[in-house]
Design a protein around this motif. Structure first.
Motif, short mmCIF file in Angstrom:
data_model
loop_
_atom_site.label_atom_id
_atom_site.label_comp_id
_atom_site.label_asym_id
_atom_site.label_seq_id
_atom_site.Cartn_x
_atom_site.Cartn_y
_atom_site.Cartn_z
N ALA A 66 70.09 57.45 93.84
CA ALA A 66 69.35 57.47 92.58
C ALA A 66 69.59 56.14 91.88
CB ALA A 66 69.83 58.63 91.71
N VAL A 67 68.82 55.92 90.85
CA VAL A 67 68.99 54.73 90.02
C VAL A 67 69.31 55.22 88.63
CG1 VAL A 67 67.91 52.68 89.04
CG2 VAL A 67 67.45 53.32 91.42
N GLN A 68 70.45 54.77 88.13
CA GLN A 68 70.87 55.16 86.80
C GLN A 68 70.41 54.09 85.83
OE1 GLN A 68 75.11 55.56 86.30
NE2 GLN A 68 74.87 57.61 85.50
N SER A 69 70.58 54.33 84.57
CA SER A 69 70.13 53.45 83.50
C SER A 69 70.10 51.97 83.90
CB SER A 69 71.04 53.62 82.29
OG SER A 69 72.37 53.29 82.63
N SER A 70 69.09 51.31 83.42
CA SER A 70 68.90 49.89 83.72
C SER A 70 69.91 49.05 82.94
CB SER A 70 67.48 49.48 83.34
OG SER A 70 67.27 48.14 83.66
N SER A 71 70.29 47.93 83.53
CA SER A 71 71.19 47.00 82.87
C SER A 71 70.55 45.62 82.91
CB SER A 71 72.55 46.99 83.59
OG SER A 71 73.45 46.19 82.89
N GLU A 72 70.49 44.99 81.75
CA GLU A 72 69.90 43.65 81.69
C GLU A 72 70.93 42.59 82.09
OE1 GLU A 72 67.57 40.76 78.53
OE2 GLU A 72 68.40 42.65 77.83
N TYR A 73 72.19 42.84 81.77
CA TYR A 73 73.24 41.87 82.05
C TYR A 73 74.26 42.44 83.03
CZ TYR A 73 71.30 39.67 77.91
OH TYR A 73 70.46 39.09 77.00
N TRP A 74 74.82 41.55 83.85
CA TRP A 74 75.78 41.95 84.89
C TRP A 74 76.92 40.94 84.91
CZ3 TRP A 74 74.78 46.17 88.18
CH2 TRP A 74 73.52 46.76 88.01
N LEU A 75 78.10 41.42 85.28
CA LEU A 75 79.27 40.58 85.43
C LEU A 75 79.55 40.42 86.92
CD1 LEU A 75 81.68 39.13 83.99
CD2 LEU A 75 82.95 41.26 84.31
N ILE A 76 79.65 39.18 87.38
CA ILE A 76 79.98 38.95 88.79
C ILE A 76 81.46 39.25 88.96
CG2 ILE A 76 80.15 37.26 90.65
CD1 ILE A 76 77.73 35.82 89.44
N ILE A 77 81.78 40.21 89.84
CA ILE A 77 83.17 40.55 90.10
C ILE A 77 83.59 40.19 91.52
CG2 ILE A 77 83.38 42.28 88.29
CD1 ILE A 77 82.96 44.44 90.43
N GLY A 78 82.63 39.76 92.34
CA GLY A 78 82.95 39.30 93.69
C GLY A 78 83.72 37.99 93.61
N ASN A 79 84.55 37.73 94.61
CA ASN A 79 85.34 36.51 94.63
C ASN A 79 84.45 35.27 94.74
OD1 ASN A 79 87.84 37.71 94.42
ND2 ASN A 79 88.09 37.92 96.63
N THR A 80 84.80 34.25 93.99
CA THR A 80 84.04 33.00 93.99
C THR A 80 83.98 32.40 95.38
OG1 THR A 80 84.67 32.61 91.69
CG2 THR A 80 83.88 30.71 92.94
N CYS A 81 85.09 32.46 96.13
CA CYS A 81 85.09 31.86 97.47
C CYS A 81 84.09 32.57 98.39
CB CYS A 81 86.49 31.86 98.08
SG CYS A 81 87.19 33.49 98.37
N ASP A 82 83.92 33.88 98.22
CA ASP A 82 82.93 34.60 99.03
C ASP A 82 81.51 34.25 98.62
OD1 ASP A 82 84.94 35.84 100.46
OD2 ASP A 82 84.93 37.65 99.22
N ILE A 83 81.29 34.06 97.34
CA ILE A 83 79.96 33.70 96.85
C ILE A 83 79.57 32.32 97.36
CG2 ILE A 83 78.59 33.20 94.78
CD1 ILE A 83 80.40 35.25 93.32
N SER A 84 80.53 31.40 97.44
CA SER A 84 80.23 30.03 97.84
C SER A 84 80.05 29.86 99.36
CB SER A 84 81.31 29.07 97.33
OG SER A 84 82.54 29.37 97.95
N ARG A 85 80.43 30.86 100.13
CA ARG A 85 80.24 30.77 101.59
C ARG A 85 78.74 30.83 101.91
NH1 ARG A 85 85.31 31.59 103.71
NH2 ARG A 85 86.64 33.02 102.57
N PRO A 86 78.32 30.21 103.00
CA PRO A 86 76.90 30.28 103.38
C PRO A 86 76.47 31.73 103.58
CG PRO A 86 78.06 28.66 104.71
CD PRO A 86 79.10 29.39 103.92
N VAL A 87 75.25 32.02 103.19
CA VAL A 87 74.72 33.38 103.31
C VAL A 87 74.79 33.86 104.76
CG1 VAL A 87 72.64 34.80 103.05
CG2 VAL A 87 73.23 33.14 101.29
N GLU A 88 74.66 32.95 105.70
CA GLU A 88 74.71 33.33 107.12
C GLU A 88 76.08 33.89 107.53
OE1 GLU A 88 71.92 30.71 105.86
OE2 GLU A 88 73.91 29.91 106.28
N THR A 89 77.13 33.49 106.83
CA THR A 89 78.47 33.97 107.18
C THR A 89 78.91 35.15 106.32
OG1 THR A 89 79.56 32.37 105.73
CG2 THR A 89 79.23 31.73 108.03
#
Length: 186
Positions: A66-89
């Motif tokens: 299901a989809v619960q209430s919409s949110s306009e803003y989000w906080l990135i909680i994933g590790n920065t090092c994982d975000i900076s890795r190439p999408v392919e990896t």
């Protein structure tokens, strides 16, 4: 440890609580919470607030998505090092929806938010003028996985300072690694 004992946290809870108290008791906590002007050349980082109008996906009580209430803003909680890795990896990262706090919140509950006493909710001071009259928290209980390519279709609204990132990280550790209370009465 017997089977009846509570599983303890995997961190020193006193040290972590002291760190959160020290960070959140600073007189300038809200003033120094965000980097003024941000650092657009850095890219997406843990602790960034992004704008992405989307519902919060959940598995409902009947076991169906299901989809619960919409949110306009989000906080990135994933590790920065994982975000900076190439999408392919590594294709994915995590977000927490940012929820408006009811203006009718009691002073006691508001004080708990401001002192970061809640383990499941992370208070976020206003990050821009349009949010100045509202109160918000990131909801750690409803994390969402996002394909990193979707991040490039969002806007970074604000970036945390190192000070507030330390507070966020301390609160995330407290949330994820707290004692489990498995034998407590509900």
């Amino acid at each position: 440890m017997s089977g009846q004992d509570r599983w303890p946290p995997i961190y020193d809870s006193t040290d972590l609580e002291d760190a959160i108290k020290q960070l959140s008791s600073s007189a300038d906590v809200e003033k120094n919470f965000y980097i003024k002007g941000g650092s657009p050349d850095v890219g997406f980082c843990q602790g960034d607030i992004i704008r992405l109008g989307s519902g919060v996906p959940v598995i409902w009580e009947d076991g169906k998505p299901a989809v619960q209430s919409s949110s306009e803003y989000w906080l990135i909680i994933g590790n920065t090092c994982d975000i900076s890795r190439p999408v392919e990896t590594l294709e994915w990262s995590q977000l927490a929806p940012i929820v408006k706090i009811n203006k009718q919140v009691s002073q006691e509950n508001l004080d708990s938010f401001l002192k970061y006493q809640y383990s499941r909710r992370f208070y976020l001071p206003p990050w821009k003028q349009e949010c100045a009259n509202e109160l918000y928290f990131a909801d750690f209980v409803r994390p969402v996985t996002i394909h990193k390519t979707a991040l490039f279709k969002t806007t970074i609204e604000s970036q945390m300072s190192r000070f507030s990132w330390l507070l966020l990280h301390s609160c995330l550790v407290r949330f994820l690694a707290r004692d489990d209370g498995r034998f407590e009465a509900s």
